[in-house]
Design an enzyme around this catalytic site. Structure first.
Site, PDB file in Angstrom:
ATOM      1  N   CYS A 124     -42.651   3.041 -16.698  1.00 25.49           N
ATOM      2  CA  CYS A 124     -43.511   1.932 -17.120  1.00 25.49           C
ATOM      3  C   CYS A 124     -44.209   1.878 -18.250  1.00 25.49           C
ATOM      4  O   CYS A 124     -45.140   0.747 -18.540  1.00 25.49           O
ATOM      5  CB  CYS A 124     -44.247   1.656 -15.819  1.00 25.49           C
ATOM      6  SG  CYS A 124     -43.433   1.463 -14.394  1.00 25.49           S
ATOM      7  N   ARG A 258     -48.793 -18.439  -9.231  1.00 26.38           N
ATOM      8  CA  ARG A 258     -48.494 -19.114  -8.301  1.00 26.38           C
ATOM      9  C   ARG A 258     -49.506 -20.198  -7.808  1.00 26.38           C
ATOM     10  O   ARG A 258     -50.626 -19.460  -7.214  1.00 26.38           O
ATOM     11  CB  ARG A 258     -47.819 -18.277  -6.968  1.00 26.38           C
ATOM     12  CG  ARG A 258     -46.622 -17.764  -7.216  1.00 26.38           C
ATOM     13  CD  ARG A 258     -45.860 -17.406  -5.712  1.00 26.38           C
ATOM     14  NE  ARG A 258     -46.770 -16.220  -5.055  1.00 26.38           N
ATOM     15  CZ  ARG A 258     -46.481 -14.928  -5.561  1.00 26.38           C
ATOM     16  NH1 ARG A 258     -45.644 -14.484  -6.255  1.00 26.38           N
ATOM     17  NH2 ARG A 258     -47.385 -14.009  -5.053  1.00 26.38           N
ATOM     18  N   THR A 261     -52.125 -20.045  -4.016  1.00 29.51           N
ATOM     19  CA  THR A 261     -52.234 -18.609  -3.600  1.00 29.51           C
ATOM     20  C   THR A 261     -53.626 -18.516  -2.902  1.00 29.51           C
ATOM     21  O   THR A 261     -54.736 -18.784  -3.614  1.00 29.51           O
ATOM     22  CB  THR A 261     -52.228 -17.502  -4.701  1.00 29.51           C
ATOM     23  OG1 THR A 261     -50.741 -17.597  -5.152  1.00 29.51           O
ATOM     24  CG2 THR A 261     -52.268 -16.077  -4.222  1.00 29.51           C
ATOM     25  N   SER A 286     -46.568  -5.885  -8.006  1.00 34.21           N
ATOM     26  CA  SER A 286     -45.994  -6.757  -9.025  1.00 34.21           C
ATOM     27  C   SER A 286     -44.659  -7.270  -8.833  1.00 34.21           C
ATOM     28  O   SER A 286     -43.872  -7.032  -8.056  1.00 34.21           O
ATOM     29  CB  SER A 286     -45.674  -5.726 -10.318  1.00 34.21           C
ATOM     30  OG  SER A 286     -45.066  -4.556  -9.775  1.00 34.21           O
ATOM     31  N   HIS A 387     -43.980  -8.085 -14.109  1.00 35.48           N
ATOM     32  CA  HIS A 387     -44.010  -6.436 -14.813  1.00 35.48           C
ATOM     33  C   HIS A 387     -42.682  -6.074 -15.200  1.00 35.48           C
ATOM     34  O   HIS A 387     -41.675  -5.516 -14.582  1.00 35.48           O
ATOM     35  CB  HIS A 387     -44.366  -5.466 -13.730  1.00 35.48           C
ATOM     36  CG  HIS A 387     -44.480  -4.292 -14.228  1.00 35.48           C
ATOM     37  ND1 HIS A 387     -44.330  -3.576 -15.419  1.00 35.48           N
ATOM     38  CD2 HIS A 387     -44.265  -2.827 -13.197  1.00 35.48           C
ATOM     39  CE1 HIS A 387     -44.452  -2.246 -15.435  1.00 35.48           C
ATOM     40  NE2 HIS A 387     -44.318  -1.861 -14.199  1.00 35.48           N
ATOM     41  N   CYS A 417     -50.047   3.430 -14.536  1.00 36.02           N
ATOM     42  CA  CYS A 417     -49.187   4.508 -13.897  1.00 36.02           C
ATOM     43  C   CYS A 417     -47.665   4.354 -14.168  1.00 36.02           C
ATOM     44  O   CYS A 417     -47.117   3.600 -14.962  1.00 36.02           O
ATOM     45  CB  CYS A 417     -49.346   4.044 -12.272  1.00 36.02           C
ATOM     46  SG  CYS A 417     -48.400   2.644 -11.770  1.00 36.02           S
ATOM     47  N   GLY A 419     -43.780   5.896 -12.942  1.00 40.65           N
ATOM     48  CA  GLY A 419     -43.130   6.548 -11.922  1.00 40.65           C
ATOM     49  C   GLY A 419     -42.534   8.103 -12.278  1.00 40.65           C
ATOM     50  O   GLY A 419     -42.465   8.429 -13.271  1.00 40.65           O
TER      51      GLY A 419
END
Length: 431
Positions: A124, A258, A261, A286, A387, A417, A419
């Site tokens: 990421c 959106r 929300t 995300s 994302h 962060c 993975g």
């Protein structure tokens, strides 16, 4: 010369690993100071972000998105394509990190064959890593001008495109992996790592939904005020409806935010990764997305030579490792050393762009570091905007710099962060 002599001495005596350098010595450049060898940012652009498989770019191929931002970079700056010494493109989910696609996209964008390109995949953070790789090459004196970019079409891969969810895993030595605790943790599904962070660090469902609510609220406000206009490159493409009818559209707006929300609506969503006691939902994680972004960097002296005005300065970055099964805490581990490298503290930063992979991990990182939430993702984050994995880091640079200019801010941080258990952070100063 003094620093060079010190390092040379350590190498000769075999003491380099033990040597400690002060923040000023390890910093690429000093915030607030301008030097000819600074790595400056001249342009930072992105496409709008489309919802994977059902959004604006569901019928648009990734090379088309990448071509759009690369072409816009030279068109808007007036830079001659042949002046670029190197291009680095991040990609996560397509074969070979989309190296061939990146090469063809840059050629279609008008770059000559003499300009090289490479692909990078650090999950990421790939878009930010592409920017950092270019910055490092400039700082090392290997090149004067480069573009760090990222592209992701999650419509086309990563288990989202039809038929890709059941692909066989890459060839691993599973026997050895299962015998090593940390290696085995790398197989933990991302959603489960989110639940691990929430459970281990006491992040409640209400806290996560609050971040999600604020992400959409801020993103909708930013769209309404036209805050993204200068960073988004319009992309004209063709979209096919359910009946098979094609129509041409020009995409200038993110699909994700959106309207309507609310906390009440978010609270009604079921948890996805943990049935009993889980807190992660589709609403506080995300969105899977499609998009591309590109950042033009060069040596300050080169920018002056070309008559180009910098919009920012890349002051430094850090990548660190964390436990794979709680990879979401990465920004909390990466931001402090990135700031320390530049002689800065948490409160010295005007704006933080921290990727909202999951609200659980983003909330944890903000709380752990004691960051004022008003400084975090002021125009919404990945929960609202989406994302597109390798695009995100470069996209964050664009969003950050345009926000700092609009608000007269000075120092910003981009972080996310990663993975398999890492975190990355970069310090950028607006000019």
């Amino acid at each position: 010369m003094e620093r060079l002599a010190k390092i040379t001495g350590h190498l000769r005596t075999g003491e380099f690993k033990e040597a400690s350098l002060s923040p000023n010595e390890t910093s690429w450049s000093t915030v607030g100071a301008k030097r000819p060898d600074d790595v400056v940012i001249v342009s930072a652009l992105r496409t709008a972000i489309g919802k994977a498989r059902k959004g604006s770019f569901k019928d648009t191929l990734p090379d088309t998105l990448l071509t759009a931002v690369l072409k816009a970079t030279v068109d808007q700056t007036g830079l001659k394509p042949e002046v670029v010494d190197d291009i680095v493109v991040g990609n996560v989910q397509l074969g070979g990190s989309y190296a061939a696609g990146a090469r063809m996209a840059m050629l279609v964008a008008g770059f000559p064959a003499s300009v090289p390109v490479s692909a990078v995949n650090r999950q990421c953070s790939s878009g930010l890593q592409a920017v950092a790789n270019v910055a490092a090459s400039i700082k090392a004196g290997l090149i004067d001008v480069g573009i760090g970019a990222g592209v992701e079409s999650m419509t086309q891969g990563g288990g989202v495109a039809p038929g890709t969810g059941n692909n066989a895993p890459p060839p691993f030595n599973f026997t050895a992996i299962m015998e090593n605790d940390l290696a085995r943790q790398c197989l933990t599904p991302m959603g489960v790592t989110s639940e691990n962070v929430a459970e281990r660090y006491g992040i409640t469902r209400a806290q996560q939904d609050q971040m999600a609510f604020e992400s959409h609220t801020k993103a909708l406000a930013a769209q309404a005020h036209g805050y993204f206009k200068n960073e988004i490159v319009p992309v004209t493409t063709t979209v096919t409806d359910k009946e098979g009818n094609e129509s041409e559209i020009t995409v200038t707006k993110d699909d994700g935010p959106r309207k309507g929300t609310t906390m009440a609506r978010l609270a009604k969503l079921r948890t996805v990764f943990k049935a009993d006691g889980g807190t992660t939902t589709a609403g506080n994680a995300s969105q899977v997305s499609d998009g591309a972004a590109a950042v033009l960097l060069m040596k300050r002296a080169k920018a002056q030579e070309l008559g180009l005005n910098p919009i920012g300065c890349f002051r430094g970055y850090k990548v660190v490792g964390v436990r794979p099964d709680e990879m979401g805490i990465g920004p909390a581990a990466a931001i402090p050393p990135a700031l320390a490298q530049c002689g800065l503290k948490i409160d010295d930063v005007d704006t933080y762009e921290i990727n909202e992979a999951f609200a659980s991990q983003a909330v944890y990182c903000v709380n752990k570091l004691g960051i004022d939430m008003k400084k975090v993702n002021p125009n919404g984050g990945a929960i609202a905007l989406g994302h597109p994995l390798a695009c995100t880091g470069a996209r964050q640079v664009a969003t950050l710099l345009h926000h700092l200019h609009r608000t007269n801010g000075k120092v910003g941080v981009v972080s996310m962060c990663i993975g398999t258990g890492m975190g990355m952070a970069a310090v950028i100063e607006a000019e």
